[in-house]
Enzyme design. Structure first.
Site, PDB file in Angstrom:
ATOM      1  N   SER A 155      37.725   5.588  18.029  1.00 35.42           N
ATOM      2  CA  SER A 155      36.926   5.615  16.814  1.00 35.42           C
ATOM      3  C   SER A 155      36.603   7.054  16.453  1.00 35.42           C
ATOM      4  O   SER A 155      36.932   7.978  17.186  1.00 35.42           O
ATOM      5  CB  SER A 155      35.638   4.818  16.993  1.00 35.42           C
ATOM      6  OG  SER A 155      34.739   5.545  17.805  1.00 35.42           O
ATOM      7  N   LYS A 156      35.964   7.235  15.325  1.00 40.11           N
ATOM      8  CA  LYS A 156      35.709   8.583  14.813  1.00 40.11           C
ATOM      9  C   LYS A 156      34.944   9.465  15.795  1.00 40.11           C
ATOM     10  O   LYS A 156      35.138  10.662  15.844  1.00 40.11           O
ATOM     11  CB  LYS A 156      34.944   8.507  13.494  1.00 40.11           C
ATOM     12  CG  LYS A 156      35.761   7.796  12.432  1.00 40.11           C
ATOM     13  CD  LYS A 156      35.539   8.364  11.051  1.00 40.11           C
ATOM     14  CE  LYS A 156      36.554   7.821  10.066  1.00 40.11           C
ATOM     15  NZ  LYS A 156      36.646   6.350  10.091  1.00 40.11           N
ATOM     16  N   ARG A 157      34.078   8.835  16.566  1.00 34.29           N
ATOM     17  CA  ARG A 157      33.270   9.663  17.459  1.00 34.29           C
ATOM     18  C   ARG A 157      34.118  10.318  18.550  1.00 34.29           C
ATOM     19  O   ARG A 157      33.643  11.167  19.302  1.00 34.29           O
ATOM     20  CB  ARG A 157      32.120   8.836  18.061  1.00 34.29           C
ATOM     21  CG  ARG A 157      32.497   7.957  19.205  1.00 34.29           C
ATOM     22  CD  ARG A 157      31.429   6.934  19.539  1.00 34.29           C
ATOM     23  NE  ARG A 157      32.048   5.759  20.134  1.00 34.29           N
ATOM     24  CZ  ARG A 157      32.345   5.654  21.413  1.00 34.29           C
ATOM     25  NH1 ARG A 157      32.075   6.636  22.242  1.00 34.29           N
ATOM     26  NH2 ARG A 157      32.911   4.558  21.875  1.00 34.29           N
TER      27      ARG A 157
END
Length: 489
Positions: free
Chosen positions: A252-254
């Site tokens: 995911s983006k994190r």
RNA sequence: GGCCCUAUCGUCUAGAGGCCCAGGACACCACCCUCUCAAGGUGGAGACACGGGUUCGAAUCCCGUUAGGGCUACCA
């Protein structure tokens, strides 16, 4: 039979590396078999189709070189290729199932369904729909509809038996039908659910190899039931392993850069990304790592795709990127590098104003020691700007000795007399100087590099000199000599 | 919770019963090369998740455990 595969992303704005790899495997398989690669946008859940979101995906695919034979922007015989434009097709097929009583209307409210799930869960059962509306008669239906309630359409699924998914990567996987419920195929708003739209499209588009991420393996028995109910032929299935983040969780983006576009911005080349992605979950069987695309197409095999999820490793991608940065034709690297130089304001934004010959020399001298185009641009700044500072560490080591400015002055004098100003002449001048001054070459070289670039590291000094040119070299040596006088003496 | 998938160095992987006291690549360490930094070269450290079987023999086959992942929505 012509191989027909598809990549069917939901247009969420960007293509992440998991999707890119799925697309790549589909593409490799079809290019190897002279088949057709279909791009289909699964945009049924979006209120309105966002063209920018679609663009994000298509530009990334094109940038990677994964061209499609049918789909948005290129058309094809089996269009349209956006699910939002195919709603009538799904409705017709759903109606067929209703007519043959393989599907039925369901009027249960979300609250009722939630209660049902709750109960099943408490009894330790799969939270499945209990088939309440399966046998409603005409009268009951009319009564429900009189209340203005919009029904969903559910598929009648068998309560016994099992479905075997025959998977090209995983072998035969068996699912008990009693774990399935009468799942929804059309929502009350008249939009199909994923499983239904997917099956209708794959069949109508005559897809015969469904190559997709492993997360869809558990959906496959439902889809097979749909194929059977609709009277379609089954395609071959191949579920490729997922790509996980370094902590083994879903990407995911994190986790930093996960979108192809971000890698592009960070200075990775499409060749490197494609090569790296091919190696993630697949191996040619021998010890090759860096391979031209033509070899990958030739050697690719679904059989050799691994079954286990892989964690992507930015370090290895970076290494491969450096390999490509070093081996691709210089012209290609220059073209790729120009936007990065422009971004740092090192060269004019108008292409006509760029000194191509000079940029070429810079790229050539710098490219062997960097890993990305961003690094290339950053490592090139002193070739374009005079206003750099001297590295503090370097000043201490090379400018602080008593004779530092004297040495630079000797160097300047030697260079001034050097003609032609090429690599051999320049090196000879410095070697001779070190001989006559009776000092080690490094005693001249390091202070000079610092004077010329402000840095203690970088390309070979003589390469730097030649690239920079005589005038700049003399200027910068002069500047350093003065700087030492003003700051250190 | 239920169902399904998976399990070799830190990471990506080779390995389809004896060729494996497990090979390669990235990363890491050392040395060489060298004007620095890279690159390159050489060497090093580093893994068959665990427990049971099957077999003359198991990383490879079977079972269980554990761990990770997926699905379980009127998301895709």
């Amino acid at each position: 039979m012509t191989v027909r595969v598809r990549f069917a992303p939901s247009p969420t704005g960007s293509l992440h590396i998991g999707g890119a790899r799925t697309a790549l495997f589909n593409w490799l398989f079809t290019r190897q078999n002279n088949g057709a690669f279909v791009l289909r946008l699964e945009d049924t859940d979006l209120e309105r189709h966002l063209i920018e979101a679609e663009k994000g995906i298509t530009t990334s695919l094109r940038w990677l070189g994964l061209d499609w034979d049918e789909g948005p922007e290129v058309g094809g015989f089996f269009g349209p290729y956006r699910q939002s434009e195919r709603i009538n097709l799904y409705r017709n097929e759903a109606q067929r199932l209703l007519n043959s009583e393989m599907a039925y209307l369901c009027y249960c409210t979300p609250e009722e369904l939630a209660a049902m799930r709750q109960e099943a869960r408490q009894r330790g059962l799969a939270p499945r729909y209990n088939g309440k509306c399966r046998h409603l008669d005409q009268a009951a239906r009319q009564k429900k509809e009189a209340g203005g309630f919009l029904p969903v359409i559910r598929l009648k699924t068998p309560r016994e038996g099992s479905i075997i998914v025959s998977d090209l990567i995983r072998g035969e996987v068996s699912f008990e039908n009693n774990n399935l419920d009468d799942f929804i195929i059309m929502k009350s708003n008249g939009i199909p659910t994923y499983n239904f739209a997917c099956v209708v499209d794959d069949s109508l588009m005559q897809i015969n190899y469904v190559i997709r991420a492993e997360e869809h393996l558990s959906n496959t028995p439902k889809q097979i039931l749909l194929y059977q109910a609709l009277g379609y032929n089954l395609p071959f299935f191949a579920h490729v392993p997922m790509i996980l983040a370094p902590d083994r969780s879903k990407l995911s983006k994190r986790h930093g850069a996960t979108a192809v576009e971000e890698f592009r911005l960070q200075g990775f080349l499409p060749e490197a990304i494609v090569n790296y992605l091919a190696l993630l979950g697949w191996s040619p069987g021998d010890e090759r790592e860096k391979m031209p695309l033509s070899d990958i197409i030739k050697l690719f095999s679904l059989n050799a795709v691994s079954k286990s999820a892989a964690i992507y490793d930015i370090k290895k991608l970076t290494w491969l990127n450096a390999q490509y940065l070093n081996s691709l034709p210089l012209e290609r690297i220059i073209a790729e590098a120009i936007p990065f130089f422009q971004k740092l304001g090192l060269i004019p934004s108008q292409t006509e104003q760029i000194d191509h010959a000079y940029v070429a020399k810079v790229v050539e001298t710098v490219r062997t020691r960097i890993h990305t185009l961003v690094e290339l641009a950053e490592a090139s700044t002193y070739f374009f700007r005079d206003d750099f500072n001297y590295e503090e560490k370097g000043v201490r080591k090379f400018f602080s000795s008593l004779n530092a400015s004297e040495i630079l002055a000797h160097g300047r004098e030697a260079l001034a007399k050097t003609e032609p100003f090429d690599i051999l002449a320049v090196e000879a001048a410095y070697r001779n100087l070190s001989h006559t001054l009776e000092v080690a070459g490094s005693k001249l070289i390091h202070p000079t590099r610092l004077a010329l670039t402000g840095k203690t590291f970088g390309p070979g000094l003589f390469d730097i000199m030649v690239t920079l040119g005589k005038t700049k070299c003399l200027e910068r040596l002069e500047r350093a000599i003065n700087w030492i006088k003003n700051n250190l003496c």
